[in-house]
Design a protein around this motif. Sequence first.
Motif, mmCIF file in Angstrom:
data_model
loop_
_atom_site.group_PDB
_atom_site.id
_atom_site.type_symbol
_atom_site.label_atom_id
_atom_site.label_comp_id
_atom_site.label_asym_id
_atom_site.label_seq_id
_atom_site.Cartn_x
_atom_site.Cartn_y
_atom_site.Cartn_z
ATOM 1 N N GLY A 1 0.688 -1.331 -0.017
ATOM 2 C CA GLY A 1 0.096 -0.017 0.014
ATOM 3 C C GLY A 1 0.847 1.143 -0.085
ATOM 4 O O GLY A 1 2.133 1.133 -0.074
ATOM 5 N N VAL A 2 0.078 2.238 0.063
ATOM 6 C CA VAL A 2 0.884 3.583 0.230
ATOM 7 C C VAL A 2 0.636 4.429 1.287
ATOM 8 O O VAL A 2 -0.736 4.656 1.837
ATOM 9 C CB VAL A 2 0.505 4.362 -1.100
ATOM 10 N N HIS B 1 0.710 8.176 3.384
ATOM 11 C CA HIS B 1 0.937 9.345 3.111
ATOM 12 C C HIS B 1 1.005 10.110 4.554
ATOM 13 O O HIS B 1 0.118 9.776 5.509
ATOM 14 C CB HIS B 1 -0.345 10.058 2.656
#
Length: 91
Positions: free
Chosen positions: A86-87, A89
Amino acid sequence: MHLRGIEHVVRIPEWHLTTAEILYRLPDHPAVLQSFIWQKVDRAPAFPELHGFLEFWRKDIEGQLHSVRVASAALWRPAEFTYAEGVLHLH
């Protein structure tokens, strides 16, 4: 043909370049640490050459050993990469 010094020509698989940073106390000034770099082809993880040198140091050299830091090509491993699922942020 002389076989003395052949380790510089032929690479033996279990033997790798080993570097040791030896910190020792000066005999006349025990509060002062001095550094000595030792480098030789040795076999990890037993390091028989290094242990032999350190035994020689303890018996024949006046400077008391403080610490020994060892680096060897045999102890290094290739970097391991894992792929993220996933990412994340921030801000």
